[in-house]
Motif scaffolding. Structure first.
Motif, PDB file in Angstrom:
ATOM      1  N   ALA A 106       0.850  -1.194   0.000  1.00  0.00           N
ATOM      2  CA  ALA A 106       0.000   0.000   0.000  1.00  0.00           C
ATOM      3  C   ALA A 106       0.884   1.242   0.000  1.00  0.00           C
ATOM      4  O   ALA A 106       1.930   1.268   0.635  1.00  0.00           O
ATOM      5  CB  ALA A 106      -0.888  -0.008   1.236  1.00  0.00           C
ATOM      6  N   CYS A 123      -5.687  -1.795   9.443  1.00  0.00           N
ATOM      7  CA  CYS A 123      -4.471  -2.578   9.130  1.00  0.00           C
ATOM      8  C   CYS A 123      -4.249  -3.682  10.156  1.00  0.00           C
ATOM      9  O   CYS A 123      -4.113  -3.424  11.345  1.00  0.00           O
ATOM     10  CB  CYS A 123      -3.245  -1.668   9.098  1.00  0.00           C
ATOM     11  SG  CYS A 123      -1.742  -2.600   8.768  1.00  0.00           S
ATOM     12  N   PRO A 124      -4.190  -4.952   9.682  1.00  0.00           N
ATOM     13  CA  PRO A 124      -4.080  -6.064  10.622  1.00  0.00           C
ATOM     14  C   PRO A 124      -2.690  -6.214  11.234  1.00  0.00           C
ATOM     15  O   PRO A 124      -2.518  -6.955  12.187  1.00  0.00           O
ATOM     16  CB  PRO A 124      -4.428  -7.284   9.773  1.00  0.00           C
ATOM     17  CG  PRO A 124      -4.066  -6.887   8.386  1.00  0.00           C
ATOM     18  CD  PRO A 124      -4.304  -5.405   8.296  1.00  0.00           C
ATOM     19  N   VAL A 125      -1.704  -5.564  10.655  1.00  0.00           N
ATOM     20  CA  VAL A 125      -0.356  -5.775  11.182  1.00  0.00           C
ATOM     21  C   VAL A 125       0.279  -4.471  11.646  1.00  0.00           C
ATOM     22  O   VAL A 125       1.500  -4.382  11.778  1.00  0.00           O
ATOM     23  CB  VAL A 125       0.557  -6.455  10.139  1.00  0.00           C
ATOM     24  CG1 VAL A 125       0.113  -7.882   9.891  1.00  0.00           C
ATOM     25  CG2 VAL A 125       0.582  -5.677   8.829  1.00  0.00           C
ATOM     26  N   ALA A 127       0.884  -1.699  10.186  1.00  0.00           N
ATOM     27  CA  ALA A 127       1.946  -1.271   9.279  1.00  0.00           C
ATOM     28  C   ALA A 127       1.809   0.193   8.896  1.00  0.00           C
ATOM     29  O   ALA A 127       2.578   0.694   8.092  1.00  0.00           O
ATOM     30  CB  ALA A 127       1.951  -2.133   8.019  1.00  0.00           C
ATOM     31  N   ILE A 128       0.808   0.881   9.440  1.00  0.00           N
ATOM     32  CA  ILE A 128       0.630   2.287   9.086  1.00  0.00           C
ATOM     33  C   ILE A 128       0.948   3.157  10.298  1.00  0.00           C
ATOM     34  O   ILE A 128       0.511   2.861  11.417  1.00  0.00           O
ATOM     35  CB  ILE A 128      -0.811   2.556   8.593  1.00  0.00           C
ATOM     36  CG1 ILE A 128      -1.117   1.622   7.416  1.00  0.00           C
ATOM     37  CG2 ILE A 128      -0.976   4.015   8.192  1.00  0.00           C
ATOM     38  CD1 ILE A 128      -2.500   1.776   6.855  1.00  0.00           C
ATOM     39  N   VAL A 138       2.932   4.343   5.143  1.00  0.00           N
ATOM     40  CA  VAL A 138       2.961   2.884   5.270  1.00  0.00           C
ATOM     41  C   VAL A 138       4.407   2.430   5.439  1.00  0.00           C
ATOM     42  O   VAL A 138       5.286   2.883   4.710  1.00  0.00           O
ATOM     43  CB  VAL A 138       2.369   2.229   4.006  1.00  0.00           C
ATOM     44  CG1 VAL A 138       2.518   0.720   4.069  1.00  0.00           C
ATOM     45  CG2 VAL A 138       0.915   2.612   3.847  1.00  0.00           C
ATOM     46  N   CYS A 143       4.145  -4.081   5.501  1.00  0.00           N
ATOM     47  CA  CYS A 143       2.863  -4.195   4.811  1.00  0.00           C
ATOM     48  C   CYS A 143       2.754  -5.568   4.158  1.00  0.00           C
ATOM     49  O   CYS A 143       3.655  -6.017   3.473  1.00  0.00           O
ATOM     50  CB  CYS A 143       2.766  -3.094   3.755  1.00  0.00           C
ATOM     51  SG  CYS A 143       1.358  -3.298   2.661  1.00  0.00           S
ATOM     52  N   THR A 144       1.632  -6.252   4.378  1.00  0.00           N
ATOM     53  CA  THR A 144       1.455  -7.571   3.794  1.00  0.00           C
ATOM     54  C   THR A 144       0.702  -7.508   2.472  1.00  0.00           C
ATOM     55  O   THR A 144       0.510  -8.507   1.817  1.00  0.00           O
ATOM     56  CB  THR A 144       0.659  -8.495   4.735  1.00  0.00           C
ATOM     57  OG1 THR A 144      -0.660  -7.951   4.872  1.00  0.00           O
ATOM     58  CG2 THR A 144       1.310  -8.597   6.096  1.00  0.00           C
ATOM     59  N   GLY A 145       0.229  -6.336   2.116  1.00  0.00           N
ATOM     60  CA  GLY A 145      -0.487  -6.195   0.853  1.00  0.00           C
ATOM     61  C   GLY A 145      -1.914  -6.683   0.922  1.00  0.00           C
ATOM     62  O   GLY A 145      -2.489  -7.091  -0.077  1.00  0.00           O
ATOM     63  N   CYS A 146      -2.538  -6.609   2.100  1.00  0.00           N
ATOM     64  CA  CYS A 146      -3.860  -7.199   2.265  1.00  0.00           C
ATOM     65  C   CYS A 146      -4.973  -6.348   1.663  1.00  0.00           C
ATOM     66  O   CYS A 146      -6.085  -6.803   1.488  1.00  0.00           O
ATOM     67  CB  CYS A 146      -4.150  -7.419   3.742  1.00  0.00           C
ATOM     68  SG  CYS A 146      -4.371  -5.872   4.624  1.00  0.00           S
ATOM     69  N   GLU A 147      -4.714  -5.086   1.382  1.00  0.00           N
ATOM     70  CA  GLU A 147      -5.669  -4.163   0.757  1.00  0.00           C
ATOM     71  C   GLU A 147      -6.795  -3.735   1.696  1.00  0.00           C
ATOM     72  O   GLU A 147      -7.730  -3.053   1.272  1.00  0.00           O
ATOM     73  CB  GLU A 147      -6.290  -4.758  -0.522  1.00  0.00           C
ATOM     74  CG  GLU A 147      -5.234  -5.127  -1.550  1.00  0.00           C
ATOM     75  CD  GLU A 147      -5.833  -5.534  -2.890  1.00  0.00           C
ATOM     76  OE1 GLU A 147      -7.035  -5.390  -3.072  1.00  0.00           O
ATOM     77  OE2 GLU A 147      -5.058  -5.980  -3.742  1.00  0.00           O
ATOM     78  N   LEU A 148      -6.727  -4.137   2.954  1.00  0.00           N
ATOM     79  CA  LEU A 148      -7.838  -3.810   3.857  1.00  0.00           C
ATOM     80  C   LEU A 148      -7.920  -2.311   4.154  1.00  0.00           C
ATOM     81  O   LEU A 148      -8.951  -1.800   4.579  1.00  0.00           O
ATOM     82  CB  LEU A 148      -7.696  -4.575   5.172  1.00  0.00           C
ATOM     83  CG  LEU A 148      -7.872  -6.087   5.056  1.00  0.00           C
ATOM     84  CD1 LEU A 148      -7.712  -6.744   6.414  1.00  0.00           C
ATOM     85  CD2 LEU A 148      -9.236  -6.408   4.452  1.00  0.00           C
ATOM     86  N   CYS A 149      -6.810  -1.607   3.932  1.00  0.00           N
ATOM     87  CA  CYS A 149      -6.817  -0.176   4.241  1.00  0.00           C
ATOM     88  C   CYS A 149      -7.372   0.652   3.090  1.00  0.00           C
ATOM     89  O   CYS A 149      -7.656   1.832   3.247  1.00  0.00           O
ATOM     90  CB  CYS A 149      -5.404   0.291   4.578  1.00  0.00           C
ATOM     91  SG  CYS A 149      -4.216  -0.129   3.289  1.00  0.00           S
ATOM     92  N   MET A 160      -2.601   0.485  -4.224  1.00  0.00           N
ATOM     93  CA  MET A 160      -1.700  -0.652  -4.081  1.00  0.00           C
ATOM     94  C   MET A 160      -0.700  -0.593  -5.234  1.00  0.00           C
ATOM     95  O   MET A 160      -1.084  -0.478  -6.392  1.00  0.00           O
ATOM     96  CB  MET A 160      -2.470  -1.969  -4.140  1.00  0.00           C
ATOM     97  CG  MET A 160      -3.540  -2.115  -3.071  1.00  0.00           C
ATOM     98  SD  MET A 160      -2.921  -1.966  -1.376  1.00  0.00           S
ATOM     99  CE  MET A 160      -1.863  -3.404  -1.251  1.00  0.00           C
TER     100      MET A 160
HETATM  101  S1  SF4 Z   1      -2.312  -3.201   2.604  1.00  0.00           S
HETATM  102 FE1  SF4 Z   1      -2.890  -4.221   4.525  1.00  0.00          FE
HETATM  103  S2  SF4 Z   1      -0.931  -4.501   5.581  1.00  0.00           S
HETATM  104 FE2  SF4 Z   1      -0.570  -2.981   3.977  1.00  0.00          FE
HETATM  105  S3  SF4 Z   1      -0.868  -1.050   5.015  1.00  0.00           S
HETATM  106 FE3  SF4 Z   1      -2.835  -1.563   4.078  1.00  0.00          FE
HETATM  107  S4  SF4 Z   1      -3.938  -2.659   5.690  1.00  0.00           S
HETATM  108 FE4  SF4 Z   1      -1.801  -2.570   6.344  1.00  0.00          FE
END
Ligand code: SF4
Ligand code: SF4
Ligand code: SF4
Lengths: 183, 342, 490
Positions: A106, A123-125, A127-128, A138, A143-149, A160
């Protein structure tokens, strides 16, 4: 004839013994299944598998509630590893859960960021980085690239971007299979 | 700019030329076999070659693989030669057809084709024939010097394709069991080796009459292959060694019931097996130490089958049995990798 | 000199093709207009630039300093002006660009100040190592590992210093010519290395296909009246110049898998590195040039050139009579282990020992299936079973390939060279190794992500618990005010 049969039986018995011995000798002692499954999952925590994170998915697999082909970030290799672990046949990724994509991170368009902290909460980890009313950024490493943000951002300033390949991350590809080689 | 992956230097002869050399090395032995057992051998070889190439082509097409490179690699031809040389010289045409087709279609292509077959295709085909058609498969010819009849190429072909003997000749007049077979029959009747050898004209001074020459020439071809580095010494030496040790031991123990080691080495498919059949790389062991165990295993099993088994010669069964053991042997005989503990 | 020699497993007799490039004496390459100096010419961390665009630099001046322990600085190879800093094509199998500093030369070849230390014997080994580090010296045999690290015995006793002069790959002759022409420099460098390591024995191992170089070394040793350095000829058999192989041939010792030569009391350096060490310490000159062999079927006048680092490969080809635009296949290194470069505009770097040019890539025969003939296993100097490695790499069973000791493969290419099925075996191994490393990295990343995620969950749970506790407390307080005294808590 009889002695030949005896000889073969002896041979078979010998090999059987060796195999049996090998099975006992090389038996793997296991930690609980869920841990083992979780260890194979990519920890993207994206939820594409429909579970709220990698571990819940691992638990569902262990309970037999979920199939092994629901994790797009894990890709083919991940499915094969799970199949191996569980002694099942690998199957193609279930398209309902998404497709395999190149690794992404991200990127926050910082001048646009209004500092709402919604992405931080998503963000689950963790990373922000950022605080209320301050622009966020970020940590690419984490960042794991989960796209949740991406979705929660009210000003759409998160996109992304594929992870850049450089000389260090470059790796040799498998040789192109010539017409003559194995299927 | 073109790019390629190192090494940018190749010194290897391609698979096809390896297979071609195997066929060259077979030729002296083939000529000797024709010399002693007549043109039928040549007919068999040609028939097997045609069937092998045809079934290979059909299977490659069916499997959607490129046909040309695999037909030209020569491996099907080698299989055809090895199988045809193991068949009775006047075996009916359908025997050759079924055996070769089985070897190529089932034992080779259905397992994935070149490089993937766990069993030696020629021997798989041979064993299927031996089990399904024991009568046809054990009806050998007497060497022409013994029978006094020499069939022309056309006559041999006629026998093979029509089953009818040429005018003025019965098949019984020319056929005889192989020396190994004859010996076995006599020993079963309680006779001594010496008595058996005197009783039948099919024996020679070392092995069977004619067979000594055939084996000798296969030996020569095999040595040439070793010299040309087509094969390594491990399997033939271990195989012949295993056969030699077993036969010497039992011969010394009871010379009346167990025939001499020389007879074993120069009868039947001993040399063909040691240098050409057991060395088929695809189905054999591939580690150096593994090759020794593998070869010795075939030698010993061959002796066991010859001495006590139900079939006169044991090479084919021994090879298949050791094929089965090959992956396991390979696994346990990995060489010590450089820099690892001794 | 007669010495007991050992024999490593496998190996190949290859035709040398060395005479082509040893007919002419080594010449200085022409000064190019532009020098492109990659920041990453060694194993380890990329160097950090210390000059700005527009700045004038002198020959030998540091333009990027080492970053961290395993790293090496980069020096301007000639005087001129820095005109660019950014990504430019570098010699690398990927063909990707990488950070470089570009200098426009002024033709003055004006040196920066040099600090020679002619009498190294008075110096502390750690000071010598520092000089060598500052000079940017890395293994010139091709690996490019920073040399000062390999001159540190790390508290172990180094009984033997081995100088690798085997140069076993076909076509390459840069070490050969260096030994013929600059034997004395090499010997001086060896003495410095020996001093730094306190090594009791010292052996130069040279393949017996280089009699002139051998004679030159022996003559130099005699003239300089130096004893205690043995020059030993080893049989010419590829890859006798592999570090582990040469050590084994000379001493009978095997470098343990996963280990370093120093673990068995041996340190091995390339002869060209020794010469560079001499120049760095006794003349105060950093590593800014090297011998490069320009050869191959596409080069009309193959020879060795002494090249300033950063010189575009195309200019060297030109100097040897080749038209760079007609060269369709350019390999850096030898034919067995070298890699194809994607453009001849890429510069010569510290590890460029040879340029092998041809109009076309060698015809690749289509790969056939493995017939398990074992020719590869017979040729493998590491005693591996390349056919099994291939089988598993091909099936993407990387852990199984690893069980067959994939990482003991030195990528020498012997197996692929003899494979009758023409399988690109080495590429499969590189692919498998890359995948394993990537997975390893990804696994580590996943572990971090798992930990961070669990930490977050714990944090959220804790926050929630605290919130609830506060809530409960408030409730209790409220309740306490209204309730009869006896039931009040505490
Ligand atoms: S893509 Fe996922 S891990 Fe990366 S900054 Fe966004 S929420 Fe966090
Ligand atoms: S040399 Fe090639 S064909 Fe032979 S075993 Fe090795 S990989 Fe297979
Ligand atoms: S490339 Fe690796 S496997 Fe092949 S011969 Fe060299 S060390 Fe052995």
């Amino acid at each position: 004839m009889l002695s030949a049969i005896l000889a073969f039986t002896a041979l078979a018995a010998a090999f059987g013994l060796i195999l049996g011995f090998a099975a006992v000798r090389f038996k793997v002692e296991g930690d609980p299944l869920v841990d083992k499954i979780d260890a194979l999952l990519p920890q993207t925590q994206c939820g594409q598998c429909t579970y709220p994170g990698c571990r819940p998915y691992a638990e569902a697999i262990a309970k037999g509630e979920a199939d092994i082909n629901q994790c797009p970030p894990g890709g083919e290799a991940g499915i094969i590893a799970l199949a191996d672990l569980l002694g099942r046949d690998p199957k193609p990724l279930n398209a309902r859960h998404g497709a395999v994509k190149p690794k992404m991170v991200a990127v926050i368009d910082e001048p646009l960021c209004i500092g709402c902290t919604l992405c931080i909460q998503a963000c689950p980890v963790d990373a922000i980085l950022g605080a209320a009313k301050q622009m966020h950024t970020v940590i690419e490493q984490e960042c794991t690239g989960c796209e949740l943000c991406v979705a929660p951002c009210p000003v759409d300033c998160i996109r992304m971007a594929p992870v850049q390949q450089d000389i260090r991350s470059w790796k040799w590809q498998a040789p192109l299979e010539a017409a003559g080689s194995h299927a | 700019m073109q790019t390629s992956s190192s090494p940018h230097l190749h010194s290897a002869a391609p698979v096809s030329s390896v297979m071609l050399r195997v066929i060259y090395a077979l030729i002296p032995g083939v000529i000797a076999t024709i010399w002693f057992f007549g043109w039928g051998v040549a007919v068999n070889v040609m028939l097997a070659a045609i069937v092998a190439l045809a079934s290979e082509a059909v299977m490659l097409a069916a499997r959607g693989r490129p046909i040309k490179p695999f037909l030209l690699d020569g491996s099907a031809l080698v299989t055809a030669f090895l199988l045809a040389l193991s068949l009775p010289p006047l075996a009916p045409w359908w025997i050759t057809l079924i055996g070769t087709a089985f070897a190529i279609v089932v034992a080779k292509q259905l397992y994935g084709g070149l490089g993937c077959n766990p069993f030696n295709p020629a021997m798989a085909g041979y064993v299927v024939l031996l089990i399904s058609f024991p009568r046809e498969m054990t009806q050998w010819l007497a060497p022409e010097t013994v029978s006094g009849h020499a069939l022309s190429f056309a006559q041999a072909a006629q026998v093979i394709f029509s089953g009818a003997a040429p005018p003025g000749l019965t098949l019984d007049a020319v056929s005889a069991a192989t020396p190994l077979d004859t010996l076995k029959t006599h020993l079963h009747l309680g006779e001594t080796v010496e008595a058996a050898r005197r009783a039948s004209p099919v024996f020679g001074s070392l092995g069977g009459l004619g067979w000594e020459w055939i084996n000798g020439l296969f030996l020569a071809g095999g040595l040439w292959m070793m010299y040309k580095k087509v094969i390594t010494w491990h399997i033939p030496v271990a195989l012949l060694g295993g056969l030699l040790v077993m036969s010497t031991a039992f011969h010394l123990f009871n010379g009346d019931a167990y025939v001499s080691p020389a007879f074993h080495l120069f009868s039947g498919a001993a040399m063909l097996g040691a240098f050409f059949i057991a060395t088929d790389p695809v189905s054999a062991c591939t580690t150096p130490r593994g090759k020794l165990y593998y070869g010795a295993g075939i030698g010993i099993l061959t002796y066991i089958i010859r001495a006590w088994g139900g079939y006169p010669d044991g090479i084919a069964f021994a090879v298949l049995l050791m094929n089965m053991a090959a992956p396991l042997i390979d696994h346990y005989t990995q060489p010590r990798v450089f820099g690892h503990k001794k | 000199m007669n010495a007991k020699l050992w024999r490593f497993p496998g190996g190949l007799h290859l035709s040398g093709h060395k005479t082509e490039s040893t007919r002419l004496p080594t010449q200085r390459a022409r000064l190019p207009k532009r020098l492109t100096l990659p920041l990453h010419q060694h194993i380890g961390a990329e160097a950090k630039p210390v000059v700005a665009v527009g700045e004038r630099v002198l020959k030998g001046q540091v333009i990027a300093r080492a970053e961290g322990y395993v790293s090496a600085p980069v020096h301007a190879s000639s005087s001129g002006t820095v005109i660019a800093a950014g990504d430019f094509p570098v010699p690398h199998p990927s063909g990707l660009s990488a950070p470089c500093i570009v200098i426009e030369t002024d033709g003055a070849e004006q040196w920066c100040e040099r600090h020679p230390t002619p009498d190294y014997t008075a110096q502390d080994p750690s000071h010598l190592r520092n000089l060598i580090r500052e000079a940017g010296i890395v293994g010139l045999g091709g690996a490019g590992f920073p040399s000062f690290i390999k001159l540190n015995p790390l508290g172990k006793t180094v009984d033997t210093l081995i100088l690798n002069a085997a140069e076993c790959e076909p076509y390459i002759t840069c070490d050969d010519m260096l030994m013929r022409e600059r034997a004395a420099e090499i010997i001086h460098g060896i003495r410095i290395m020996r001093h730094a390591l306190h090594a009791a024995h010292c052996i130069i191992g040279i393949e017996d296909n280089k009699p002139e170089a051998y004679a030159a070394l022996v003559r130099a040793l005699r003239e300089l009246r130096i004893d205690g350095i043995q020059v030993i000829q080893v049989p010419t058999r590829y890859p006798a110049g592999g570090e582990k192989q040469l050590i084994h041939v000379l001493t009978g010792r095997e470098v343990p898998s996963n280990g370093l030569p120093v673990h068995i009391g041996i340190v091995c350096h390339n002869v060209a590195t020794a010469a560079a060490v001499h120049r760095a310490v006794q003349l105060g000159e950093p590593l800014i040039s090297r011998y490069v062999t320009i050869t191959g079927p596409g080069v009309p006048e193959p020879r060795n050139l002494e090249v300033l680092l950063g010189t575009p490969m195309a200019e060297l080809l030109q100097q040897c009579g080749a038209d760079p635009s007609s060269i369709g296949h350019l390999v850096m290194g030898g034919p067995m282990m070298g890699f194809s470069v994607h453009t001849s505009s890429a510069p010569v770097v510290k590890t460029t020992n040879c340029l092998l040019a041809a109009e076309h890539a060698p015809a690749v025969q289509a790969a056939m299936p493995c017939i398990r003939c074992g020719a590869c296993a017979e040729a493998c100097p590491a005693n591996l079973l390349p056919q099994q490695l291939y089988w598993h790499a091909h099936a993407k069973e990387f852990d199984k390939a690893q069980n067959y000791n994939l990482f003991d493969c030195i990528e020498c290419g012997c197996c692929a060279a003899v494979c009758p099925s023409h399988i690109p075996l080495v590429q499969y191994y590189r692919y498998a190794k890359g995948e394993i490393w990537t997975r390893e990295r990804e696994k580590q990343k996943a572990d971090v992500a798992r930990a961070r995620h669990e930490f977050r969950l714990a944090r959220l749970a804790q926050e929630k618990a605290e919130r609830e506790a506060r809530h409960a407390q408030k409730k209790a307080e409220l309740a306490g005010k209204n309730a009869p005294r006896e039931t009040a808590p505490h």
